[in-house]
Scaffold this active site. Structure first.
Site, PDB file in Angstrom:
ATOM      1  N   ASP A  10      36.749  31.447  72.105  1.00  0.00           N
ATOM      2  CA  ASP A  10      37.343  32.326  71.088  1.00  0.00           C
ATOM      3  C   ASP A  10      38.845  32.371  71.335  1.00  0.00           C
ATOM      4  OD1 ASP A  10      37.531  34.280  68.990  1.00  0.00           O
ATOM      5  OD2 ASP A  10      37.716  35.832  70.506  1.00  0.00           O
ATOM      6  N   SER A  11      39.568  32.898  70.367  1.00  0.00           N
ATOM      7  CA  SER A  11      41.003  33.061  70.557  1.00  0.00           C
ATOM      8  C   SER A  11      41.288  34.083  71.666  1.00  0.00           C
ATOM      9  CB  SER A  11      41.646  33.530  69.250  1.00  0.00           C
ATOM     10  OG  SER A  11      40.991  34.695  68.793  1.00  0.00           O
ATOM     11  N   GLY A  43      44.445  34.631  63.726  1.00  0.00           N
ATOM     12  CA  GLY A  43      44.319  35.053  62.326  1.00  0.00           C
ATOM     13  C   GLY A  43      45.542  34.839  61.456  1.00  0.00           C
ATOM     14  N   CYS A  73      34.684  32.064  67.138  1.00  0.00           N
ATOM     15  CA  CYS A  73      35.875  32.614  66.480  1.00  0.00           C
ATOM     16  C   CYS A  73      35.795  32.196  65.022  1.00  0.00           C
ATOM     17  CB  CYS A  73      37.136  32.043  67.133  1.00  0.00           C
ATOM     18  SG  CYS A  73      38.667  32.507  66.300  1.00  0.00           S
ATOM     19  N   GLU A 151      42.236  45.584  69.447  1.00  0.00           N
ATOM     20  CA  GLU A 151      42.912  45.158  70.674  1.00  0.00           C
ATOM     21  C   GLU A 151      43.642  46.310  71.340  1.00  0.00           C
ATOM     22  OE1 GLU A 151      44.405  41.264  70.891  1.00  0.00           O
ATOM     23  OE2 GLU A 151      42.310  40.726  70.533  1.00  0.00           O
ATOM     24  N   CYS A 183      34.748  38.291  61.364  1.00  0.00           N
ATOM     25  CA  CYS A 183      35.740  38.260  62.437  1.00  0.00           C
ATOM     26  C   CYS A 183      35.076  38.827  63.690  1.00  0.00           C
ATOM     27  CB  CYS A 183      36.958  39.112  62.053  1.00  0.00           C
ATOM     28  SG  CYS A 183      38.158  39.278  63.389  1.00  0.00           S
ATOM     29  N   HIS A 185      36.128  40.611  65.965  1.00  0.00           N
ATOM     30  CA  HIS A 185      36.506  41.969  66.363  1.00  0.00           C
ATOM     31  C   HIS A 185      35.846  43.053  65.509  1.00  0.00           C
ATOM     32  CE1 HIS A 185      39.474  39.737  68.546  1.00  0.00           C
ATOM     33  NE2 HIS A 185      40.167  40.801  68.917  1.00  0.00           N
TER      34      HIS A 185
HETATM   35  N1  DGL Z   1      38.690  35.735  66.903  1.00  0.00           N
HETATM   36  C1  DGL Z   1      39.356  35.883  65.623  1.00  0.00           C
HETATM   37  C2  DGL Z   1      38.342  35.694  64.504  1.00  0.00           C
HETATM   38  O1  DGL Z   1      37.142  35.850  64.668  1.00  0.00           O
HETATM   39  C3  DGL Z   1      40.030  37.227  65.491  1.00  0.00           C
HETATM   40  C4  DGL Z   1      41.211  37.400  66.419  1.00  0.00           C
HETATM   41  C5  DGL Z   1      42.374  36.488  66.103  1.00  0.00           C
HETATM   42  O2  DGL Z   1      43.027  36.645  65.052  1.00  0.00           O
HETATM   43  O3  DGL Z   1      42.646  35.604  66.931  1.00  0.00           O
HETATM   44  O4  DGL Z   1      38.733  35.381  63.408  1.00  0.00           O
END
Ligand code: DGL
Length: 281
Positions: A10-11, A43, A73, A151, A183, A185
């Site tokens: 993931d990011s 994002g 992600c 976050e 997403c 999050h």
């Molecule tokens: N992990 C990203 C997603 O699911 C969200 C966080 C980001 O913007 O890196 O889109």
């Protein structure tokens, strides 16, 4: 049978929701998780950059010997939906297909909303896949501030509710009965999102559905870990601070994540020979 770890990417920390679902379903499996914290958030970034970053991290996981890749992600999945499967010999699971499938079987009135980062929504990935079903009308909305709230550990304040009211107003007006949380999050904001959308709207998030896809792929390819496997969970982050990753992981997930290794990938690659400790034993 195959005791190699499942590679999850993931990011940042959001993909830990997917890692948690995978380990709940497959407790005997080892997991190697990389959060690309050096370059998150993905994002707001151009989709071509996200694609490049994601390929670098996935290449790195493959080089470390994972038996499967999970792109946990949504923005990265949207950016590389078409080419990740062609590039790697190991099976690739991403988060968009499972969420789309669940939304299709959940909706009763055919009106489906999807929320995500600016990158995910502007890529059109969810809209295209949901749109394959002609019975559906899809309403998409980017909610960029939601990631910032999560976050910062803010998931239930009046400010979150006010922003949710604003973002979600068009979807309520569109009378969607199913809303895809597109997403990593957003499951952390499920309380606020559900409050605003009302009890009759079903929320679909991809973590548990993605874990089922992982299970299916491992079984059908005979890749499950053997009965004597000793599962290890290793977490890596590309950013400057392991503490920051741990702090967020603990806030969001409890004390499950105990140790984070700092690594560098891609454009800021370390010579592999100088970093031997990274290999899973
Ligand atoms: N992990 C990203 C997603 O699911 C969200 C966080 C980001 O913007 O890196 O889109």
């Amino acid at each position: 049978m195959n005791d190699a770890p499942i590679g999850i990417f993931d990011s940042g920390v959001g993909g830990l929701t997917v890692a948690r679902a995978v380990s709940a379903l497959l407790p005997q499996e080892s997991i190697l998780y990389i959060g690309d914290t050096a370059r998150s958030p993905y994002g707001p970034k151009p989709i071509a950059d996200v694609r490049r970053y994601a390929l670098e991290v996935l290449d790195d996981l493959v080089a470390q010997g994972v038996k499967m890749l999970v792109i946990a992600c949504n923005t990265a999945s949207a950016a590389m939906l078409r080419d990740a499967r062609e590039r790697y010999d190991v099976p690739v699971v991403e988060v968009i297909n499972p969420a789309v499938r669940t939304a299709m079987s959940t909706t009763r009135n055919g009106r489906v909303g999807v929320i995500g980062t600016a990158g995910t929504i502007s890529s059109g990935a969810y809209q295209d896949m949901l749109g394959v079903n002609e019975r559906l009308t899809v309403f998409a909305q980017a909610c960029p501030r939601f990631v910032e709230f999560v976050e910062a550990g803010v998931t239930g304040s009046p400010e979150v509710l006010a922003v949710a009211e604003e973002y979600l107003a068009p979807l309520r007006a569109a009378d969607v009965d199913t809303l895809v949380l597109g997403c990593t999050h957003y499951p952390f904001l499920e309380g606020a999102i559900s409050y605003v959308m009302g009890p009759d709207v079903s929320l679909v998030s991809s973590d548990s559905e993605t874990a089922k896809d992982v299970y299916r792929q491992l079984v059908s390819r005979d890749l499950l870990a053997g009965p004597a496997a000793e599962p290890r969970h290793v977490y890596e982050a590309t950013g400057a601070s392991a503490d920051e990753f741990l702090r967020l992981a603990h806030r969001l997930m409890g004390r499950e994540v105990t140790d984070v290794r700092l690594v560098q990938t891609g454009a800021i690659d370390l010579p592999r020979a100088s970093n031997p400790a990274r290999r899973l034993g």
